[in-house]
Scaffold this motif. Structure first.
Motif, short mmCIF file in Angstrom:
data_model
loop_
_atom_site.label_atom_id
_atom_site.label_comp_id
_atom_site.label_asym_id
_atom_site.label_seq_id
_atom_site.Cartn_x
_atom_site.Cartn_y
_atom_site.Cartn_z
N MET A 126 -13.55 13.37 -1.18
CA MET A 126 -13.24 13.77 -2.55
C MET A 126 -12.43 12.69 -3.28
O MET A 126 -12.59 12.49 -4.48
CB MET A 126 -12.49 15.10 -2.54
CG MET A 126 -13.37 16.26 -2.08
SD MET A 126 -12.50 17.81 -1.90
CE MET A 126 -12.27 18.24 -3.61
N ARG A 127 -11.56 12.00 -2.53
CA ARG A 127 -10.83 10.88 -3.13
C ARG A 127 -11.83 9.81 -3.60
O ARG A 127 -11.68 9.23 -4.67
CB ARG A 127 -9.88 10.27 -2.10
CG ARG A 127 -8.59 11.04 -1.91
CD ARG A 127 -7.65 10.80 -3.08
NE ARG A 127 -6.35 11.37 -2.83
CZ ARG A 127 -5.49 11.67 -3.79
NH1 ARG A 127 -5.81 11.45 -5.06
NH2 ARG A 127 -4.33 12.18 -3.51
N ARG A 145 -1.50 17.32 -3.04
CA ARG A 145 -0.86 18.48 -2.40
C ARG A 145 -1.54 18.80 -1.05
O ARG A 145 -0.87 19.09 -0.05
CB ARG A 145 -0.95 19.68 -3.34
CG ARG A 145 -0.23 20.92 -2.82
CD ARG A 145 1.26 20.71 -2.68
NE ARG A 145 1.92 21.88 -2.12
CZ ARG A 145 2.95 21.83 -1.30
NH1 ARG A 145 3.45 20.66 -0.95
NH2 ARG A 145 3.50 22.93 -0.84
N ALA A 146 -2.86 18.70 -1.05
CA ALA A 146 -3.61 18.96 0.19
C ALA A 146 -3.25 17.95 1.27
O ALA A 146 -3.10 18.30 2.45
CB ALA A 146 -5.11 18.92 -0.10
N GLU A 171 -3.86 26.61 3.62
CA GLU A 171 -3.36 26.16 2.30
C GLU A 171 -4.07 24.87 1.89
O GLU A 171 -4.37 24.66 0.71
CB GLU A 171 -1.85 25.94 2.35
CG GLU A 171 -1.05 27.21 2.52
CD GLU A 171 0.44 26.95 2.44
OE1 GLU A 171 0.90 26.44 1.41
OE2 GLU A 171 1.14 27.23 3.43
N VAL A 172 -4.30 23.98 2.87
CA VAL A 172 -5.01 22.73 2.57
C VAL A 172 -6.39 23.06 1.98
O VAL A 172 -6.81 22.47 0.98
CB VAL A 172 -5.18 21.87 3.85
CG1 VAL A 172 -6.05 20.66 3.56
CG2 VAL A 172 -3.82 21.42 4.37
N SER A 173 -7.08 24.02 2.60
CA SER A 173 -8.41 24.41 2.12
C SER A 173 -8.35 24.91 0.68
O SER A 173 -9.24 24.60 -0.13
CB SER A 173 -8.99 25.51 3.02
OG SER A 173 -9.24 25.02 4.30
N GLU A 177 -10.35 23.21 -2.44
CA GLU A 177 -11.28 24.01 -3.24
C GLU A 177 -10.93 23.91 -4.72
O GLU A 177 -11.82 23.86 -5.58
CB GLU A 177 -11.24 25.48 -2.80
CG GLU A 177 -11.91 25.74 -1.45
CD GLU A 177 -13.37 25.33 -1.44
OE1 GLU A 177 -14.05 25.55 -2.46
OE2 GLU A 177 -13.83 24.78 -0.43
N LEU A 178 -9.63 23.91 -5.02
CA LEU A 178 -9.20 23.76 -6.43
C LEU A 178 -9.69 22.44 -7.00
O LEU A 178 -10.20 22.37 -8.13
CB LEU A 178 -7.67 23.83 -6.51
CG LEU A 178 -7.02 25.21 -6.55
CD1 LEU A 178 -5.50 25.08 -6.51
CD2 LEU A 178 -7.45 25.97 -7.80
#
Length: 365
Positions: A126-127, A145-146, A171-173, A177-178
């Motif tokens: 994603m980066r 944050r992830a 929380e990472v997931s 997803e966000l």
């Protein structure tokens, strides 16, 4: 004689009394069970083998009560063999609990390790995707944050706290997803075959026109951030460019900071522009106006929105993000300004490759 008997009786009673006050022996099985209890607690038995641990603690409690009962007996009547047997069984049970804890830790460790690797790859992908589009900055906060949470999860794994690590990974997931929710509408356009087919047709039309009419034409590829000049249908010059802050999107209305997509032409040349020199583009064209009306009617864009205009190819540097224009280095702008005239056709597209950098990277998500 009588005095002799009395004296011996007193001595006997004294010995009995002293023996009855003698401290209880320290049984090695009890000592080992005590150490084992601490080991199991420290290993997280309540978390990893709760039922087995409860059974162990119940047996330990019974063993201790048996020991107390035995210690309370008169010394001559104490028998520690049943106590020792009881604690030997407790130790065997404890060893089973210890193995169960390790088995459970091995299982969850594998789950956490696999999930960590998956999320790490996903964030990295994603980066990479976000670097292809200007809008990637919007998702950066969620990805950062992830990454922080992923680091915290790794620290918990090092401490052996696998359940806490697993919670962190959830929380990472959420944050990945966000980020994906923000990026998907933009990225999906670059993997949509119908959309790419449309972009290709525009470029083919422009290039064929350059060949047939023996003129210059311009193609701007947003995904590559490249401006290509065609001469008689063949690539003649290629320049790196900057596009709008939301340039990966198609322009919908004034102020959306997107770079329009379509077939246009150079409508005006300005040699003394705010951004060095400028080639004005005849945005909006008929297709843009039609799209604008449809979007407004459907409520996709604000009712008060205007279609906008003043889209240019200008100087000022390729590295800055624009309000929707196409920016070039001043030296390149000088070359382009000399080469093209008013009326030069230009196609602005997202990509012409079905297997482009975005569509390829998206397969890894």
């Amino acid at each position: 004689m009588k005095r002799f008997l009395i004296r011996n009786l007193l001595i006997f009673l004294s010995l009995i009394s002293l023996s009855g006050c003698k401290d209880a022996p320290v049984l090695p099985e009890v000592t080992k069970a005590k150490a084992q209890e601490h080991t199991l607690w420290k290993a997280g038995a309540e978390l990893y083998a709760p039922e087995d641990y409860r059974g162990y603690m119940s047996a330990l409690k019974n063993g201790r009560e048996l020991l107390i009962t035995e210690n309370a007996k008169f010394v001559l009547f104490r028998d520690y063999e049943p106590v020792q047997e009881k604690f030997r069984n407790i130790i065997v049970t404890g060893e089973k609990v210890e193995r169960k804890i390790q088995d459970e830790k091995d299982k969850i460790s594998k789950v956490v390790t696999d999930k960590t690797a998956f999320l790490n790859d996903r964030i990295r992908t994603m980066r990479r995707l976000s670097s292809f589009i200007n809008e990637g900055r919007i998702s950066c906060q969620s990805l950062t944050r992830a990454e922080i949470l992923l680091s915290e999860s790794r620290l918990m794994v090092k401490k052996g706290d696998y359940f806490a690590a697993e919670d962190k990974l959830k929380e990472v997931s959420k944050f990945t997803e966000l980020a994906l929710k923000v990026m998907s509408p933009i990225l999906s356009r670059y993997s949509d075959e119908a959309q790419i087919k449309k972009w290709r047709s525009w470029v083919n039309e422009i290039v064929q026109g350059s060949k047939d009419r023996e003129i210059y034409s311009i193609v701007v590829s947003k995904i590559d951030k490249k401006l290509i000049i065609y001469k008689r249908g063949l690539p003649f010059r290629t320049y790196e460019v900057g596009i709008g802050i939301n340039g990966s999107k198609d322009k919908m209305y004034a102020g959306d900071r997107a770079t329009p997509e379509g077939r246009y032409s150079i409508s005006k040349k300005t040699s003394n522009s705010r951004y060095y020199k400028a080639l004005h583009i005849n945005y909006p064209n008929d297709e843009d106006r039609q799209q604008f009306s449809v979007l407004k009617r459907k409520g996709i864009i604000p009712k008060t929105a205007n279609i906008g205009g003043l889209i240019e190819i200008h100087g000022g540097g390729k590295n800055g993000m624009t309000y929707g224009c196409i920016a070039m280095e001043n030296s390149h702008m000088d070359e382009l300004f000399k080469i093209v005239d008013v009326g030069t056709p230009i196609a602005i597209v997202g990509s012409v490759e079905y297997d482009n950098s975005i569509s390829s990277a998206m397969k890894g998500l």
